[in-house]
Design a protein around this motif. Structure first.
Motif, PDB file in Angstrom:
ATOM      1  N   PRO A 124       0.830  -1.212   0.000  1.00  7.44           N
ATOM      2  CA  PRO A 124       0.000   0.000   0.000  1.00  7.44           C
ATOM      3  C   PRO A 124       0.857   1.250   0.000  1.00  7.44           C
ATOM      4  O   PRO A 124       2.006   1.223   0.459  1.00  7.44           O
ATOM      5  N   ALA A 125       0.313   2.337  -0.518  1.00  8.10           N
ATOM      6  CA  ALA A 125       1.017   3.617  -0.454  1.00  8.10           C
ATOM      7  C   ALA A 125       1.146   4.042   0.999  1.00  8.10           C
ATOM      8  O   ALA A 125       0.285   3.756   1.824  1.00  8.10           O
ATOM      9  N   LYS A 126       2.222   4.746   1.294  1.00 11.90           N
ATOM     10  CA  LYS A 126       2.423   5.225   2.663  1.00 11.90           C
ATOM     11  C   LYS A 126       2.128   6.721   2.806  1.00 11.90           C
ATOM     12  O   LYS A 126       1.949   7.216   3.911  1.00 11.90           O
ATOM     13  N   GLN A 127       2.103   7.420   1.678  1.00  8.67           N
ATOM     14  CA  GLN A 127       1.816   8.857   1.700  1.00  8.67           C
ATOM     15  C   GLN A 127       0.825   9.176   0.585  1.00  8.67           C
ATOM     16  O   GLN A 127       0.930   8.642  -0.522  1.00  8.67           O
ATOM     17  N   LEU A 128      -0.121  10.056   0.880  1.00 12.77           N
ATOM     18  CA  LEU A 128      -1.135  10.469  -0.083  1.00 12.77           C
ATOM     19  C   LEU A 128      -1.215  11.988  -0.123  1.00 12.77           C
ATOM     20  O   LEU A 128      -1.171  12.644   0.920  1.00 12.77           O
ATOM     21  N   TYR A 129      -1.285  12.515  -1.329  1.00 18.60           N
ATOM     22  CA  TYR A 129      -1.465  13.955  -1.537  1.00 18.60           C
ATOM     23  C   TYR A 129      -2.611  14.139  -2.523  1.00 18.60           C
ATOM     24  O   TYR A 129      -2.667  13.481  -3.566  1.00 18.60           O
ATOM     25  N   ILE A 130      -3.543  15.013  -2.187  1.00 22.84           N
ATOM     26  CA  ILE A 130      -4.734  15.242  -3.017  1.00 22.84           C
ATOM     27  C   ILE A 130      -4.721  16.677  -3.506  1.00 22.84           C
ATOM     28  O   ILE A 130      -4.463  17.604  -2.720  1.00 22.84           O
ATOM     29  N   ARG A 131      -4.982  16.883  -4.786  1.00 20.07           N
ATOM     30  CA  ARG A 131      -5.138  18.252  -5.267  1.00 20.07           C
ATOM     31  C   ARG A 131      -6.296  18.321  -6.245  1.00 20.07           C
ATOM     32  O   ARG A 131      -6.614  17.355  -6.941  1.00 20.07           O
ATOM     33  N   GLY A 162     -12.479  20.812 -12.998  1.00 21.80           N
ATOM     34  CA  GLY A 162     -13.424  19.883 -12.391  1.00 21.80           C
ATOM     35  C   GLY A 162     -12.823  18.518 -12.123  1.00 21.80           C
ATOM     36  O   GLY A 162     -13.471  17.492 -12.369  1.00 21.80           O
ATOM     37  N   VAL A 163     -11.571  18.489 -11.608  1.00 26.08           N
ATOM     38  CA  VAL A 163     -10.919  17.209 -11.350  1.00 26.08           C
ATOM     39  C   VAL A 163     -10.312  17.178  -9.952  1.00 26.08           C
ATOM     40  O   VAL A 163      -9.994  18.217  -9.360  1.00 26.08           O
ATOM     41  N   LEU A 164     -10.156  15.957  -9.451  1.00 25.13           N
ATOM     42  CA  LEU A 164      -9.499  15.698  -8.173  1.00 25.13           C
ATOM     43  C   LEU A 164      -8.419  14.655  -8.433  1.00 25.13           C
ATOM     44  O   LEU A 164      -8.712  13.561  -8.905  1.00 25.13           O
ATOM     45  N   GLU A 165      -7.168  14.999  -8.133  1.00 23.49           N
ATOM     46  CA  GLU A 165      -6.037  14.118  -8.409  1.00 23.49           C
ATOM     47  C   GLU A 165      -5.529  13.465  -7.124  1.00 23.49           C
ATOM     48  O   GLU A 165      -5.452  14.113  -6.078  1.00 23.49           O
ATOM     49  N   LEU A 166      -5.140  12.192  -7.233  1.00 21.01           N
ATOM     50  CA  LEU A 166      -4.537  11.462  -6.124  1.00 21.01           C
ATOM     51  C   LEU A 166      -3.079  11.173  -6.463  1.00 21.01           C
ATOM     52  O   LEU A 166      -2.788  10.552  -7.485  1.00 21.01           O
TER      53      LEU A 166
END
Length: 209
Positions: free
Chosen positions: A54-61, A67-71
């Motif tokens: 699994p990923a250990k760090q997540l950043y959302i913008r 009209g988008v949400l990036e992971l």
């Protein structure tokens, strides 16, 4: 010595599994069902993207005009974030520009983090943002800056970020996983436009004169 190392590694692995099992039991029934439904799919998506699970760090913008949400994800502090997935925001209220008062229907713009995990949301699942932040408290209405801003499911909004039910399930699971691995502050950056996009930059210039 070799056997001691092997025993230690097995003990750590067992302890980790037991800890996750305890946390799984502590989840609501709704959360458990979503984890069972989404975790395997996320693992496969990570594998197809050549990312470690699994990923250990997540950043959302998020970019309001697009009209988008990036992971974005990574697995150590020294690695750069890598774009994992982009969701469409299915509805937007208000217009370009920050939120300044309660009831203005604006989606905030700025630097935030997830401060709430709500599996019992009226909008399926939701992740709360720490609006108003310190900057908002300076520029927004002091008496009524507004609040209760979420990334959530379904497709209705009066200032939140709705991404439909399947995407919010994936995001909820992913955010829960990194939090369990020690990421206490999951950043969420909300921009009016992509400033690298010249057409968007011109639109902002027309708005501000």
């Amino acid at each position: 010595m070799k056997y001691c190392v092997v025993f230690l590694l097995l003990s750590m692995l067992t302890s980790g599994n037991e800890l996750f099992a305890q946390e799984f039991k502590a989840m609501t029934r709704k959360e458990q069902l979503v984890f069972n439904r989404r975790e395997k799919s996320l693992m496969q998506q990570f594998q197809e993207a050549n990312l470690s699970w699994p990923a250990k760090q997540l950043y959302i913008r998020s970019f309001k005009q697009d009209g988008v949400l990036e992971l974005w994800v990574k697995n150590s502090l020294t690695e750069p974030f890598v774009l994992f997935k982009t969701y469409n925001i299915c509805a937007l209220s208000g217009k370009l520009g920050p939120k300044r008062r309660e009831g203005d229907k604006q989606v905030p713009e700025g630097i935030y983090y997830i401060n709430e995990f709500n599996p019992n949301s009226d909008y399926h699942f939701s992740l709360g943002l720490n609006y108003p932040n310190q900057s908002d408290l300076v520029f927004a209405d002091r008496n009524a800056p507004g609040g209760e801003i979420y990334i959530h499911g379904q497709c209705a909004t009066v200032g939140c970020i709705p991404i439909l039910n399947s995407p919010i399930e994936e995001l909820y699971v992913l955010a829960s996983m990194v939090k369990k691995q020690g990421q206490d502050f999951i950043p969420v950056h909300i921009y009016p436009i992509r400033f690298s996009n010249q057409q968007s930059a011109k639109a902002i210039q027309m708005l501000v004169g």
